[in-house]
Design a protein around this motif. Sequence first.
Motif, PDB file in Angstrom:
ATOM      1  N   ARG A   1      -0.158  -2.516   4.259  1.00  0.00           N
ATOM      2  CA  ARG A   1      -0.575  -1.130   4.108  1.00  0.00           C
ATOM      3  C   ARG A   1      -0.440  -0.656   2.663  1.00  0.00           C
ATOM      4  N   LEU A   2       0.576  -1.135   1.976  1.00  0.00           N
ATOM      5  CA  LEU A   2       0.723  -0.771   0.562  1.00  0.00           C
ATOM      6  C   LEU A   2      -0.493  -1.221  -0.232  1.00  0.00           C
ATOM      7  N   ARG A   3      -0.976  -2.416   0.072  1.00  0.00           N
ATOM      8  CA  ARG A   3      -2.182  -2.896  -0.639  1.00  0.00           C
ATOM      9  C   ARG A   3      -3.368  -1.980  -0.340  1.00  0.00           C
ATOM     10  N   ASP A   4      -3.492  -1.567   0.929  1.00  0.00           N
ATOM     11  CA  ASP A   4      -4.596  -0.660   1.297  1.00  0.00           C
ATOM     12  C   ASP A   4      -4.489   0.676   0.563  1.00  0.00           C
ATOM     13  N   LEU A   5      -3.252   1.101   0.310  1.00  0.00           N
ATOM     14  CA  LEU A   5      -3.012   2.416  -0.300  1.00  0.00           C
ATOM     15  C   LEU A   5      -2.846   2.345  -1.809  1.00  0.00           C
ATOM     16  N   ASP A   6      -3.086   1.159  -2.383  1.00  0.00           N
ATOM     17  CA  ASP A   6      -2.916   0.968  -3.821  1.00  0.00           C
ATOM     18  C   ASP A   6      -1.492   1.307  -4.248  1.00  0.00           C
ATOM     19  N   GLY A   7      -0.537   0.859  -3.428  1.00  0.00           N
ATOM     20  CA  GLY A   7       0.867   1.132  -3.718  1.00  0.00           C
ATOM     21  C   GLY A   7       1.646  -0.126  -4.016  1.00  0.00           C
ATOM     22  N   THR A   8       2.899   0.038  -4.346  1.00  0.00           N
ATOM     23  CA  THR A   8       3.826  -1.062  -4.610  1.00  0.00           C
ATOM     24  C   THR A   8       5.152  -0.716  -3.941  1.00  0.00           C
ATOM     25  N   PRO A   9       6.034  -1.703  -3.755  1.00  0.00           N
ATOM     26  CA  PRO A   9       7.356  -1.382  -3.199  1.00  0.00           C
ATOM     27  C   PRO A   9       8.084  -0.312  -4.006  1.00  0.00           C
ATOM     28  N   ARG A  10       7.983  -0.396  -5.314  1.00  0.00           N
ATOM     29  CA  ARG A  10       8.668   0.611  -6.134  1.00  0.00           C
ATOM     30  C   ARG A  10       8.091   1.997  -5.896  1.00  0.00           C
ATOM     31  N   ARG A  11       6.786   2.085  -5.793  1.00  0.00           N
ATOM     32  CA  ARG A  11       6.168   3.384  -5.521  1.00  0.00           C
ATOM     33  C   ARG A  11       6.553   3.876  -4.125  1.00  0.00           C
ATOM     34  N   ALA A  12       6.687   2.937  -3.178  1.00  0.00           N
ATOM     35  CA  ALA A  12       7.042   3.314  -1.809  1.00  0.00           C
ATOM     36  C   ALA A  12       8.452   3.892  -1.719  1.00  0.00           C
ATOM     37  N   PHE A  13       9.296   3.589  -2.708  1.00  0.00           N
ATOM     38  CA  PHE A  13      10.647   4.149  -2.727  1.00  0.00           C
ATOM     39  C   PHE A  13      10.679   5.594  -3.226  1.00  0.00           C
ATOM     40  N   ASP A  14       9.573   6.072  -3.748  1.00  0.00           N
ATOM     41  CA  ASP A  14       9.460   7.485  -4.114  1.00  0.00           C
ATOM     42  C   ASP A  14       9.172   8.251  -2.821  1.00  0.00           C
ATOM     43  N   PRO A  15      10.128   9.017  -2.312  1.00  0.00           N
ATOM     44  CA  PRO A  15       9.929   9.650  -1.001  1.00  0.00           C
ATOM     45  C   PRO A  15       8.704  10.550  -0.935  1.00  0.00           C
ATOM     46  N   ASP A  16       8.383  11.239  -2.006  1.00  0.00           N
ATOM     47  CA  ASP A  16       7.219  12.118  -1.979  1.00  0.00           C
ATOM     48  C   ASP A  16       5.943  11.295  -1.830  1.00  0.00           C
ATOM     49  N   TRP A  17       5.832  10.185  -2.584  1.00  0.00           N
ATOM     50  CA  TRP A  17       4.652   9.317  -2.467  1.00  0.00           C
ATOM     51  C   TRP A  17       4.587   8.719  -1.073  1.00  0.00           C
ATOM     52  N   ASN A  18       5.716   8.259  -0.565  1.00  0.00           N
ATOM     53  CA  ASN A  18       5.756   7.601   0.737  1.00  0.00           C
ATOM     54  C   ASN A  18       5.316   8.549   1.845  1.00  0.00           C
ATOM     55  N   ILE A  19       5.803   9.770   1.813  1.00  0.00           N
ATOM     56  CA  ILE A  19       5.455  10.749   2.849  1.00  0.00           C
ATOM     57  C   ILE A  19       3.965  11.093   2.781  1.00  0.00           C
ATOM     58  N   LYS A  20       3.452  11.278   1.572  1.00  0.00           N
ATOM     59  CA  LYS A  20       2.021  11.580   1.427  1.00  0.00           C
ATOM     60  C   LYS A  20       1.165  10.391   1.858  1.00  0.00           C
TER      61      LYS A  20
END
Length: 317
Positions: free
Chosen positions: A270-289
Amino acid sequence: MLKDRSGRGYDRLGKEAGVSGSSLHRYCSGLSVPTDYRVVHAFAKVCGASAEELRELHRLWALADTERDVPAATAEEITPPEITPDGTEKPRRSRMPEKLSSRVAVLAAVAAVVLVAGFVWLPGSGPAGEPAAKGKVLESPACATVSMGEHDECVREVQNLLVRAKGRLAVDGDFGPETLRRVTAFQVLAGVTARGVVDEDTKKALYAQKVSMTTWSPAEVTKRIREVFVEDPDTAVAIARCASFLDPLWVLPNTNGSRNWGVFQISDARLRDLDGTPRRAFDPDWNIKAAHRLWSVRHDFHDWPSCEAALKDTPKS
């Protein structure tokens, strides 16, 4: 006994854990090993397992899962994924087949004893090594690498260093799932390969003390979820609590080598689908959005099937 403590049968416990009663009975009987640790964790939680019991359950499940048979004619080396400093995942090799070896059956039976009887066994200390350099225990040859299942002063030093970096965990010298999560999160934040094993690069980063694991509190996470999921805030908070206990740095491994990250446990795929990374996923605001973007596709929580099933099927008091 965990099951006896709950006072519930397999069918009802299965509904609360998001799995069928027959599957739960099969796991507890040692006939098979769940392919997703979340099933084990959810069952243990609804039975009221302690933190100590949860750590031992994760250790036994990890041992059982890594011992799945690989047929000799088609066996390939199974290499866990590596997260590069920029937060991307290196390609993985093929999945392990699902057939269980006799050794796994034994491990599954042991896990069943823990699940059903609530028995707790903690591994003994590791072998003694040469004295460490003053003030740096991890420079001792006995601490060449520190990993899951160890119980010694090397682990205690890692835990103390993580706490100094503002990581939330108990210092007990036991490298269980809690320590594994924090080590992996620290590695992502430090920009070193996130294998969950304390290697030389991780030791240097721990002693350098340049990484802060400070993050949002559960109350702050809850508040932000309600602000983003205005359509169904109560369910969204319940899903996040089920997935990560509202912990922005929560990490959970899957049996295929992938992992789930952050508040809403967004998977590598899902991170790949969302153009994200594990580090970005640790940002709670990014993760929730990002979770709200997934919810918006069908206006439901189908990306969190276990938690959604548990919420729907939990009997009303």
